[in-house]
Design a protein around this motif. Structure first.
Motif, mmCIF file in Angstrom:
data_model
loop_
_atom_site.group_PDB
_atom_site.id
_atom_site.type_symbol
_atom_site.label_atom_id
_atom_site.label_comp_id
_atom_site.label_asym_id
_atom_site.label_seq_id
_atom_site.Cartn_x
_atom_site.Cartn_y
_atom_site.Cartn_z
ATOM 1 N N THR A 93 37.416 34.027 46.688
ATOM 2 C CA THR A 93 37.074 34.699 45.597
ATOM 3 C C THR A 93 35.373 34.203 45.485
ATOM 4 N N ALA A 94 34.748 35.319 44.639
ATOM 5 C CA ALA A 94 33.291 34.923 44.160
ATOM 6 C C ALA A 94 33.470 34.031 43.089
ATOM 7 N N GLY A 95 33.994 32.879 43.242
ATOM 8 C CA GLY A 95 34.197 31.873 41.939
ATOM 9 C C GLY A 95 35.583 32.049 41.309
ATOM 10 N N ALA A 96 35.918 31.158 40.756
ATOM 11 C CA ALA A 96 37.029 31.273 40.025
ATOM 12 C C ALA A 96 37.173 32.318 38.912
ATOM 13 N N ALA A 97 35.943 32.811 38.500
ATOM 14 C CA ALA A 97 35.991 33.810 37.249
ATOM 15 C C ALA A 97 36.514 35.031 38.053
ATOM 16 N N GLU A 98 36.350 35.257 39.191
ATOM 17 C CA GLU A 98 36.645 36.652 39.770
ATOM 18 C C GLU A 98 38.184 36.477 39.928
ATOM 19 N N ALA A 99 38.731 35.563 40.201
ATOM 20 C CA ALA A 99 40.030 35.207 40.348
ATOM 21 C C ALA A 99 40.914 35.690 39.117
ATOM 22 N N PHE A 100 40.307 35.126 37.946
ATOM 23 C CA PHE A 100 40.711 35.617 36.638
ATOM 24 C C PHE A 100 41.007 37.081 36.595
ATOM 25 N N VAL A 101 39.684 37.672 36.833
ATOM 26 C CA VAL A 101 39.832 39.145 36.890
ATOM 27 C C VAL A 101 40.857 39.860 37.574
ATOM 28 N N LEU A 102 40.910 39.387 38.878
ATOM 29 C CA LEU A 102 41.974 39.982 39.946
ATOM 30 C C LEU A 102 43.669 39.689 39.221
ATOM 31 N N LEU A 103 43.830 38.536 38.868
ATOM 32 C CA LEU A 103 44.989 38.224 38.387
ATOM 33 C C LEU A 103 45.365 39.058 37.224
#
Length: 365
Positions: A93-103
């Protein structure tokens, strides 16, 4: 939609709209923007002196390949090998921040719960996706330690940091595992786990925990905040859903090269050595802060991350004085569960810390 808040004991709820609430979008980098570049940066938790020369060289070499679309297969395989899991359990992911958005966007959840104080972006992403979010607020008098019994039984998504930003608490893996159960997604943000010697209490690589999602960031230890690179470790069904919600080519070629490099055996050994130095430097900072105890300064302990959470009477004024003396620290009142008397201070080398402690003594005067 509203945000409900539950204290660390099940008491009254309130909505975010009722009182405005903390600014979930405020992060440490705001402290050094707009004229703050000359300040000694103790507000951002990115390790100083990074990225190292060898990593910069590898990233620079990738620029000749920018005409081609990114191909993440090699980096994904490298991350999988680093944690001993199949590639189907990895998403870059583009940083962990993108992962939060995806979740927040990809998972169908009815009652998400975020354990605070912690990094605010998970809750912000859930709110943006239209979810009503419950908060479990951990208490200072308990050392901000996690009590799994505080999380509602019907929560089907639980987010917790480990070690937690900003409290620097490293929760036992056994306590986190008590939160896992069929029908629940347990998200453990391990963005700072590689700053913990031996990565104690990490759940990365576990394949026997139902619904477990572990997030990792490579931006903190390796100084890649501007490049944006992180990854998700989870069961293949969850990875597939997140991947479907992710834009094509979300991770750039230089970031993929960095990911592959940062999970190599050489890099893992270098990160471990850095973690040991951080632990020593943290003790130096902690010892220095303890000399101000008579002036009301208190540090949340035990601390295991590359930062300390510090309680100071009149912290807002002290922060302002520190800025005048050339130092930026992170305000704490934007974290749910903390108030205006809190600041977060990044761990730096002894020389930098010694100068900061002198400035803090002046600011407290």
């Amino acid at each position: 939609m509203g945000i409900t808040t539950m204290a660390a004991t099940p008491t009254a709820m309130r909505t975010e709209e009722d009182g405005g609430g903390p600014d979930l979008r405020h992060h440490g980098d705001a402290e050094v923007r707009d004229g703050g570049a000359a300040l000694v940066d103790l507000a951002v938790n990115v390790r100083t002196g990074t990225p190292p020369p060898w990593l910069r060289e590898e990233i620079a070499a990738s620029l000749s390949s920018l005409a081609a679309y990114p191909d993440g297969r090699a980096a994904r395989a490298a991350v999988a090998a680093r944690h001993g899991v199949p590639v189907e359990r990895v998403l870059l992911t583009a940083g962990a921040a993108e992962a939060f958005v995806l979740l927040a966007r990809a998972l169908k959840v009815r009652r998400p719960v975020v354990v605070h104080p912690q990094f605010t972006e998970p809750e912000a992403a859930l709110r943006d996706a239209g979810h009503t979010v419950d908060r479990v607020l951990l208490r200072e008098r308990d050392g901000f330690r996690l009590d799994p019994a505080l999380v509602p039984e019907d929560a089907d998504l639980v987010v917790v940091g480990n070690p937690t930003n900003p409290t620097s608490v490293l929760h036992p893996a056994s306590a986190l595992l008590r939160l896992a159960r069929p029908g629940r997604t347990l998200v453990v943000d391990e963005a700072f786990m590689d700053a913990v010697p031996g990565e104690r209490e990490s759940l990365a690589g576990r394949r026997d925990v139902p619904g477990l999602v572990v997030l990792r960031s490579l931006t903190k230890t390796w100084g890649l905040a501007g490049l944006r690179i992180g990854y998700v470790l989870a069961e293949p069904e969850i990875i597939s859903r997140l991947e479907q919600a992710q834009p094509l080519w979300a991770v750039s070629t230089p970031a993929l090269v960095a990911a592959r490099a940062c999970v190599s055996p050489r890099a893992v050994a270098e990160a471990e050595a850095a973690a040991l130095r951080i632990a020593t430097d943290r003790e130096f900072l902690l010892s220095g802060l303890s000399t101000f105890a008579e002036r009301g300064v208190r540090v949340a302990t035990p601390a295991e991350g590359p930062f300390l959470l510090v309680r100071i009477p009149g912290a807002a004024e002290v922060r302002s004085r520190l800025r005048d003396l050339g130092h930026a620290v992170r305000r704490g009142d934007t974290f749910p569960g903390l108030g205006p008397e809190w600041i977060r201070v990044a761990v730096r080398d002894r020389a930098t810390t010694a100068v900061f402690l002198k400035a803090l003594g002046t600011a407290l005067s």
